[in-house]
Design a protein around this motif. Structure first.
Motif, PDB file in Angstrom:
ATOM      1  N   GLY A  79       0.863  -1.188  -0.097  1.00  0.00           N
ATOM      2  CA  GLY A  79      -0.130  -0.043   0.078  1.00  0.00           C
ATOM      3  C   GLY A  79       0.777   1.394  -0.113  1.00  0.00           C
ATOM      4  O   GLY A  79       0.625   1.944  -0.760  1.00  0.00           O
ATOM      5  N   ASP A  80       2.010   1.079   0.678  1.00  0.00           N
ATOM      6  CA  ASP A  80       2.898   2.454   0.901  1.00  0.00           C
ATOM      7  C   ASP A  80       3.674   2.622  -0.396  1.00  0.00           C
ATOM      8  O   ASP A  80       3.858   3.600  -0.955  1.00  0.00           O
ATOM      9  N   ALA A  81       3.901   1.441  -1.109  1.00  0.00           N
ATOM     10  CA  ALA A  81       4.666   1.421  -2.336  1.00  0.00           C
ATOM     11  C   ALA A  81       3.796   2.213  -3.379  1.00  0.00           C
ATOM     12  O   ALA A  81       4.189   2.515  -4.316  1.00  0.00           O
ATOM     13  N   ALA A  82       2.504   1.644  -3.378  1.00  0.00           N
ATOM     14  CA  ALA A  82       1.570   2.310  -4.414  1.00  0.00           C
ATOM     15  C   ALA A  82       1.241   3.639  -4.341  1.00  0.00           C
ATOM     16  O   ALA A  82       1.474   4.177  -5.387  1.00  0.00           O
ATOM     17  N   LEU A  83       1.056   3.961  -3.140  1.00  0.00           N
ATOM     18  CA  LEU A  83       1.079   5.360  -2.866  1.00  0.00           C
ATOM     19  C   LEU A  83       2.284   6.291  -3.348  1.00  0.00           C
ATOM     20  O   LEU A  83       2.305   7.324  -4.189  1.00  0.00           O
ATOM     21  N   ARG A  84       3.420   5.681  -3.241  1.00  0.00           N
ATOM     22  CA  ARG A  84       4.861   6.380  -3.550  1.00  0.00           C
ATOM     23  C   ARG A  84       4.704   6.235  -5.144  1.00  0.00           C
ATOM     24  O   ARG A  84       5.025   7.123  -5.827  1.00  0.00           O
ATOM     25  N   MET A  85       4.419   5.127  -5.831  1.00  0.00           N
ATOM     26  CA  MET A  85       4.418   4.979  -7.231  1.00  0.00           C
ATOM     27  C   MET A  85       3.360   6.124  -7.814  1.00  0.00           C
ATOM     28  O   MET A  85       3.658   6.554  -8.821  1.00  0.00           O
ATOM     29  N   MET A  86       2.008   6.166  -7.257  1.00  0.00           N
ATOM     30  CA  MET A  86       1.057   7.207  -7.799  1.00  0.00           C
ATOM     31  C   MET A  86       1.622   8.567  -7.651  1.00  0.00           C
ATOM     32  O   MET A  86       1.608   9.353  -8.447  1.00  0.00           O
ATOM     33  N   ASP A  87       2.285   8.814  -6.437  1.00  0.00           N
ATOM     34  CA  ASP A  87       3.099  10.067  -6.402  1.00  0.00           C
ATOM     35  C   ASP A  87       4.044  10.340  -7.391  1.00  0.00           C
ATOM     36  O   ASP A  87       4.085  11.402  -8.264  1.00  0.00           O
ATOM     37  N   LEU A  88       5.104   9.566  -7.458  1.00  0.00           N
ATOM     38  CA  LEU A  88       6.071  10.011  -8.492  1.00  0.00           C
ATOM     39  C   LEU A  88       5.765   9.390 -10.031  1.00  0.00           C
ATOM     40  O   LEU A  88       6.407  10.399 -10.668  1.00  0.00           O
ATOM     41  N   ASN A  89       5.335   8.444 -10.032  1.00  0.00           N
ATOM     42  CA  ASN A  89       5.089   8.267 -11.616  1.00  0.00           C
ATOM     43  C   ASN A  89       3.748   8.703 -12.305  1.00  0.00           C
ATOM     44  O   ASN A  89       3.804   8.702 -13.723  1.00  0.00           O
ATOM     45  N   MET A  90       2.716   9.109 -11.403  1.00  0.00           N
ATOM     46  CA  MET A  90       1.648   9.385 -12.065  1.00  0.00           C
ATOM     47  C   MET A  90       1.124  11.036 -11.472  1.00  0.00           C
ATOM     48  O   MET A  90       0.214  11.497 -11.881  1.00  0.00           O
ATOM     49  N   ARG A  91       2.122  11.414 -11.020  1.00  0.00           N
ATOM     50  CA  ARG A  91       1.867  13.113 -10.474  1.00  0.00           C
ATOM     51  C   ARG A  91       0.811  13.257  -9.599  1.00  0.00           C
ATOM     52  O   ARG A  91       0.211  14.252  -9.642  1.00  0.00           O
ATOM     53  N   ALA A  92       0.572  11.996  -8.735  1.00  0.00           N
ATOM     54  CA  ALA A  92      -0.804  12.179  -7.993  1.00  0.00           C
ATOM     55  C   ALA A  92      -0.363  13.060  -6.650  1.00  0.00           C
ATOM     56  O   ALA A  92       0.872  12.986  -6.158  1.00  0.00           O
ATOM     57  N   GLU A  93      -1.245  13.702  -6.142  1.00  0.00           N
ATOM     58  CA  GLU A  93      -1.091  14.359  -4.988  1.00  0.00           C
ATOM     59  C   GLU A  93      -1.595  13.497  -4.019  1.00  0.00           C
ATOM     60  O   GLU A  93      -2.954  13.134  -3.844  1.00  0.00           O
ATOM     61  N   ILE A  94      -0.923  13.281  -2.835  1.00  0.00           N
ATOM     62  CA  ILE A  94      -1.225  12.406  -1.834  1.00  0.00           C
ATOM     63  C   ILE A  94      -1.832  13.376  -0.614  1.00  0.00           C
ATOM     64  O   ILE A  94      -1.074  13.960  -0.192  1.00  0.00           O
TER      65      ILE A  94
END
Length: 178
Positions: free
Chosen positions: A156-171
């Motif tokens: 779950g933490d890795a997925a949040l990091r991927m969304m942040d870094l790779n998809m420019r998601a704002e967490i």
């Protein structure tokens, strides 16, 4: 015209699957922030709230079926607080992404949505794949950290990091979202 869509992913769940134990432990922590977020979005003219939920292989399932199956499941206490009102859109999906095989992209386009706010379950599966599909469709993405549930905390933490870094998601948190 609506500019954001708050999407509740797969929260109508009977919790009768092999990963239900660790998942429900996580869901217990996200119900209150998710309810708070839904309440804050209610009545806002700039946020379209909708649910996209797995049909669990039942292609004839409608809104009532999905809600009732979840409420009759093993953890109705995790479903009751977030049952969607009749006037909210609820789309059935068949695979991980909220976009795959659903009219979601058309609905968001019609509503003038520029940003998707992702909540629900499972962070390292359906939320992650939905974020990727939103990214390739050029939506701005927010993922509400305290309103997404995981099966495996590290994934779950890795997925949040991927969304942040790779998809420019704002967490963000539920309190920071709107």
């Amino acid at each position: 015209m609506t500019t954001s869509a708050l999407i509740v992913i797969d929260m109508l769940n009977p919790y009768d699957h092999p990963d239900a134990g660790p998942l429900t432990s996580s869901v217990e922590h996200v119900i209150t922030p998710l309810r708070r977020l839904l309440d804050s979005a209610e009545g806002r003219g700039d946020v379209h709230v909708l649910y996209v939920n797995d049909n669990h292989g039942d292609f004839s399932a409608d809104r009532r079926d999905l809600v009732q199956r979840a409420l009759r499941g093993k953890r109705p206490d995790l479903v009751e607080p977030i049952v969607p009102p009749e006037d909210l859109d609820l789309l059935a999906k068949v695979r991980h992404s909220v976009f795959y095989g659903t009219p979601l992209e058309y609905l968001l386009s019609r509503e003038g949505v520029e940003e998707v706010v992702l909540t629900g379950q499972v962070t390292e599966q359906c939320v992650l794949y939905s974020a990727l599909d939103a990214y390739v469709r050029h939506f701005k993405i927010k993922v509400v950290r305290d309103a997404v549930a995981h099966i495996h905390p590290d994934l779950g933490d890795a997925a949040l990091r991927m969304m942040d870094l790779n998809m420019r998601a704002e967490i963000v948190t539920a309190d920071q979202c709107f």
